[in-house]
Design a protein around this motif. Structure first.
Motif, PDB file in Angstrom:
ATOM      1  N   VAL A  11       1.105  -0.562  -0.244  1.00  0.00           N
ATOM      2  CA  VAL A  11      -0.400  -0.230   0.322  1.00  0.00           C
ATOM      3  C   VAL A  11       0.868   0.547  -0.170  1.00  0.00           C
ATOM      4  O   VAL A  11       1.614   1.415   0.202  1.00  0.00           O
ATOM      5  N   ASN A  12       0.671   1.910  -0.797  1.00  0.00           N
ATOM      6  CA  ASN A  12       1.903   3.986  -1.141  1.00  0.00           C
ATOM      7  C   ASN A  12       0.385   4.260  -0.595  1.00  0.00           C
ATOM      8  O   ASN A  12      -0.866   4.401  -0.531  1.00  0.00           O
ATOM      9  N   GLU A  13       0.584   5.590   0.502  1.00  0.00           N
ATOM     10  CA  GLU A  13      -0.187   6.142   0.583  1.00  0.00           C
ATOM     11  C   GLU A  13       0.106   7.579   0.650  1.00  0.00           C
ATOM     12  O   GLU A  13       1.705   7.634   1.016  1.00  0.00           O
ATOM     13  N   TRP A  14      -0.624   8.962   0.328  1.00  0.00           N
ATOM     14  CA  TRP A  14      -0.518  10.427   0.178  1.00  0.00           C
ATOM     15  C   TRP A  14      -0.469  11.104   0.891  1.00  0.00           C
ATOM     16  O   TRP A  14      -1.993  10.700   1.309  1.00  0.00           O
ATOM     17  N   ARG A  15      -0.513  11.472   2.005  1.00  0.00           N
ATOM     18  CA  ARG A  15      -0.867  12.418   3.044  1.00  0.00           C
ATOM     19  C   ARG A  15      -1.322  13.480   2.854  1.00  0.00           C
ATOM     20  O   ARG A  15       0.312  14.059   2.678  1.00  0.00           O
ATOM     21  N   ALA A  16      -2.251  14.802   2.633  1.00  0.00           N
ATOM     22  CA  ALA A  16      -2.429  16.069   3.346  1.00  0.00           C
ATOM     23  C   ALA A  16      -1.233  16.391   4.158  1.00  0.00           C
ATOM     24  O   ALA A  16      -1.450  16.430   5.147  1.00  0.00           O
ATOM     25  N   PRO A  17      -0.705  17.386   3.703  1.00  0.00           N
ATOM     26  CA  PRO A  17       0.233  18.191   4.640  1.00  0.00           C
ATOM     27  C   PRO A  17      -0.008  19.326   4.957  1.00  0.00           C
ATOM     28  O   PRO A  17      -2.045  19.595   5.324  1.00  0.00           O
ATOM     29  N   GLY A  18       0.015  19.326   6.274  1.00  0.00           N
ATOM     30  CA  GLY A  18      -0.094  19.844   7.814  1.00  0.00           C
ATOM     31  C   GLY A  18      -0.947  19.221   8.493  1.00  0.00           C
ATOM     32  O   GLY A  18      -1.519  18.068   8.614  1.00  0.00           O
ATOM     33  N   ARG A  19      -2.235  20.074   8.587  1.00  0.00           N
ATOM     34  CA  ARG A  19      -3.285  20.124   9.147  1.00  0.00           C
ATOM     35  C   ARG A  19      -4.525  19.978   7.938  1.00  0.00           C
ATOM     36  O   ARG A  19      -5.703  20.168   8.270  1.00  0.00           O
ATOM     37  N   LYS A  20      -4.288  20.182   6.352  1.00  0.00           N
ATOM     38  CA  LYS A  20      -4.810  19.970   5.825  1.00  0.00           C
ATOM     39  C   LYS A  20      -6.041  18.923   5.446  1.00  0.00           C
ATOM     40  O   LYS A  20      -5.178  17.779   5.548  1.00  0.00           O
ATOM     41  N   LYS A  21      -6.962  19.840   4.526  1.00  0.00           N
ATOM     42  CA  LYS A  21      -8.146  17.836   4.344  1.00  0.00           C
ATOM     43  C   LYS A  21      -8.553  18.216   3.145  1.00  0.00           C
ATOM     44  O   LYS A  21      -8.569  19.235   2.835  1.00  0.00           O
ATOM     45  N   ILE A  22      -8.795  16.934   2.876  1.00  0.00           N
ATOM     46  CA  ILE A  22      -9.636  16.915   1.342  1.00  0.00           C
ATOM     47  C   ILE A  22     -11.152  17.646   1.543  1.00  0.00           C
ATOM     48  O   ILE A  22     -11.813  16.022   2.848  1.00  0.00           O
ATOM     49  N   THR A  23     -11.432  18.467   0.768  1.00  0.00           N
ATOM     50  CA  THR A  23     -13.184  18.680   0.679  1.00  0.00           C
ATOM     51  C   THR A  23     -13.693  17.883   0.161  1.00  0.00           C
ATOM     52  O   THR A  23     -14.672  17.709  -0.347  1.00  0.00           O
ATOM     53  N   ALA A  24     -12.963  17.589  -1.270  1.00  0.00           N
ATOM     54  CA  ALA A  24     -13.672  17.560  -2.591  1.00  0.00           C
ATOM     55  C   ALA A  24     -12.679  16.628  -3.245  1.00  0.00           C
ATOM     56  O   ALA A  24     -11.873  16.674  -3.308  1.00  0.00           O
ATOM     57  N   CYS A  25     -13.498  15.463  -4.280  1.00  0.00           N
ATOM     58  CA  CYS A  25     -12.171  14.378  -4.334  1.00  0.00           C
ATOM     59  C   CYS A  25     -13.314  14.135  -6.189  1.00  0.00           C
ATOM     60  O   CYS A  25     -14.209  13.929  -6.308  1.00  0.00           O
ATOM     61  N   ALA A  26     -12.279  12.985  -6.808  1.00  0.00           N
ATOM     62  CA  ALA A  26     -12.724  12.320  -7.591  1.00  0.00           C
ATOM     63  C   ALA A  26     -11.813  11.530  -9.028  1.00  0.00           C
ATOM     64  O   ALA A  26     -10.158  11.828  -8.594  1.00  0.00           O
ATOM     65  N   CYS A  27     -11.707   9.922  -8.885  1.00  0.00           N
ATOM     66  CA  CYS A  27     -10.764   9.361  -9.850  1.00  0.00           C
ATOM     67  C   CYS A  27     -11.827   8.451 -10.813  1.00  0.00           C
ATOM     68  O   CYS A  27     -12.264   8.702 -10.835  1.00  0.00           O
ATOM     69  N   ASN A  28     -10.538   8.335 -11.901  1.00  0.00           N
ATOM     70  CA  ASN A  28     -10.851   6.699 -12.598  1.00  0.00           C
ATOM     71  C   ASN A  28     -10.130   5.505 -12.608  1.00  0.00           C
ATOM     72  O   ASN A  28      -9.140   5.975 -11.929  1.00  0.00           O
ATOM     73  N   ARG A  29      -9.701   5.639 -13.421  1.00  0.00           N
ATOM     74  CA  ARG A  29      -8.910   4.162 -13.517  1.00  0.00           C
ATOM     75  C   ARG A  29      -7.209   4.686 -13.492  1.00  0.00           C
ATOM     76  O   ARG A  29      -6.112   3.714 -13.341  1.00  0.00           O
ATOM     77  N   GLY A  30      -7.136   6.258 -13.554  1.00  0.00           N
ATOM     78  CA  GLY A  30      -5.741   6.045 -13.934  1.00  0.00           C
ATOM     79  C   GLY A  30      -5.372   7.355 -13.524  1.00  0.00           C
ATOM     80  O   GLY A  30      -4.615   7.905 -13.801  1.00  0.00           O
ATOM     81  N   GLN A  31      -6.679   8.315 -13.136  1.00  0.00           N
ATOM     82  CA  GLN A  31      -6.502   9.724 -12.242  1.00  0.00           C
ATOM     83  C   GLN A  31      -7.147  10.180 -11.442  1.00  0.00           C
ATOM     84  O   GLN A  31      -7.854   9.284 -11.055  1.00  0.00           O
ATOM     85  N   ALA A  32      -6.561  10.722 -10.023  1.00  0.00           N
ATOM     86  CA  ALA A  32      -7.243  11.092  -8.959  1.00  0.00           C
ATOM     87  C   ALA A  32      -7.188  13.016  -8.851  1.00  0.00           C
ATOM     88  O   ALA A  32      -5.512  13.321  -9.588  1.00  0.00           O
ATOM     89  N   ILE A  33      -7.776  13.645  -9.036  1.00  0.00           N
ATOM     90  CA  ILE A  33      -7.636  15.160  -8.300  1.00  0.00           C
ATOM     91  C   ILE A  33      -8.436  15.311  -7.075  1.00  0.00           C
ATOM     92  O   ILE A  33      -9.507  14.669  -6.454  1.00  0.00           O
ATOM     93  N   VAL A  34      -8.052  15.595  -5.983  1.00  0.00           N
ATOM     94  CA  VAL A  34      -8.245  16.373  -4.641  1.00  0.00           C
ATOM     95  C   VAL A  34      -8.128  17.380  -4.541  1.00  0.00           C
ATOM     96  O   VAL A  34      -6.879  18.347  -5.076  1.00  0.00           O
ATOM     97  N   ALA A  35      -9.115  17.998  -3.837  1.00  0.00           N
ATOM     98  CA  ALA A  35      -9.173  18.902  -3.248  1.00  0.00           C
ATOM     99  C   ALA A  35      -9.307  19.903  -2.134  1.00  0.00           C
ATOM    100  O   ALA A  35      -9.758  18.652  -1.116  1.00  0.00           O
ATOM    101  N   LEU A  36      -7.746  20.503  -1.474  1.00  0.00           N
ATOM    102  CA  LEU A  36      -8.134  20.535  -0.071  1.00  0.00           C
ATOM    103  C   LEU A  36      -7.868  21.524   0.204  1.00  0.00           C
ATOM    104  O   LEU A  36      -8.709  23.061  -0.009  1.00  0.00           O
ATOM    105  N   THR A  37      -8.599  21.989   1.619  1.00  0.00           N
ATOM    106  CA  THR A  37      -9.026  22.899   2.210  1.00  0.00           C
ATOM    107  C   THR A  37      -7.712  24.136   1.975  1.00  0.00           C
ATOM    108  O   THR A  37      -6.844  24.345   2.314  1.00  0.00           O
TER     109      THR A  37
END
Length: 219
Positions: free
Chosen positions: A148-174
């Motif tokens: 398992v590989n995991e990317w963590r949101a920097p600092g105290r930021k949280k993911i507020t919205a996201c979307a993904c498909n079979r090869g891409q992902a996009i996340v919005a942070l606070t």
């Protein structure tokens, strides 16, 4: 002659002419049905019409709380049915395996101690890879027990919205920051780009990857 610019998809039998129509409620069914006499002469038919598509309850499972999201995942891109049901709660995620019975499983690599914002199969190799996006990061569960590989949101930021498909992902942070990820040829999910915006982001979306393409061009 054969069609060149049109492809035959489906056909619906006509009810014309409808000679008589009546509503009927069966003791065994909660929704009403329509009884129709159609056609003329030797082509006459008697038809029973029901609203919607008939469904069969396959299983029923009590939940430990009120879910805030329900997702389904297929093991292989070519599968016609889903293999898992992912149920998200405020601070937990439950994974159910779909088979002859519906049972809880804990060996999928999905993080169970956080809510889930999005989950999807990843890649075209049908090896069981998947992506789970939760408020604190992006979790890439690699297929064939590669870890398992995991990317963590920097600092105290949280993911507020996201979307993904079979090869891409996009996340919005606070704070109005967008982070874009893409699956490379080696099957690694890599952070490709960050974009700063001037306001909070409340929704993002990304379409499926078109056939024959490496990525969707817009998000």
């Amino acid at each position: 002659r054969k069609l060149k610019n049109l492809a035959f998809i489906d056909e619906i039998e006509s009810f014309s002419p409808t000679i008589a129509l009546a509503s009927n409620i069966s003791r065994k069914e909660e929704t009403p049905r329509l009884l129709a006499l159609c056609g003329q002469g030797p082509r006459s038919t008697f038809r029973v019409l029901r609203q919607g598509v008939p469904l069969s309850e396959m299983a029923r499972s009590p939940l430990p709380g009120n879910p805030n999201g329900v997702y389904t995942i297929r093991k292989a891109k070519s599968d016609t049915t889903d293999a898992y049901i992912v149920v998200s709660f405020t601070n937990a995620t439950l994974v159910l395996s779909i088979g002859d019975t519906v049972e809880e499983v804990t060996n999928t690599g999905i993080l169970a101690t956080s809510s889930t914002l999005a989950v999807s199969a990843l890649g075209d190799d049908d090896d069981g890879s998947l992506i789970q996006i939760h408020p604190s990061g992006v979790r890439h569960v690699r297929g064939n027990n590669k870890g398992v590989n995991e990317w963590r949101a920097p600092g105290r930021k949280k993911i507020t919205a996201c979307a993904c498909n079979r090869g891409q992902a996009i996340v919005a942070l606070t704070g109005g920051e967008l982070v874009y990820f893409e699956l490379d040829e080696a099957g690694q999910l890599l952070e490709i780009e960050k974009i700063e915006t001037s306001s909070e982001i409340v929704s993002v979306d990304i379409p499926p990857i078109p056939d024959g393409s490496l990525r969707a061009k817009f998000a």
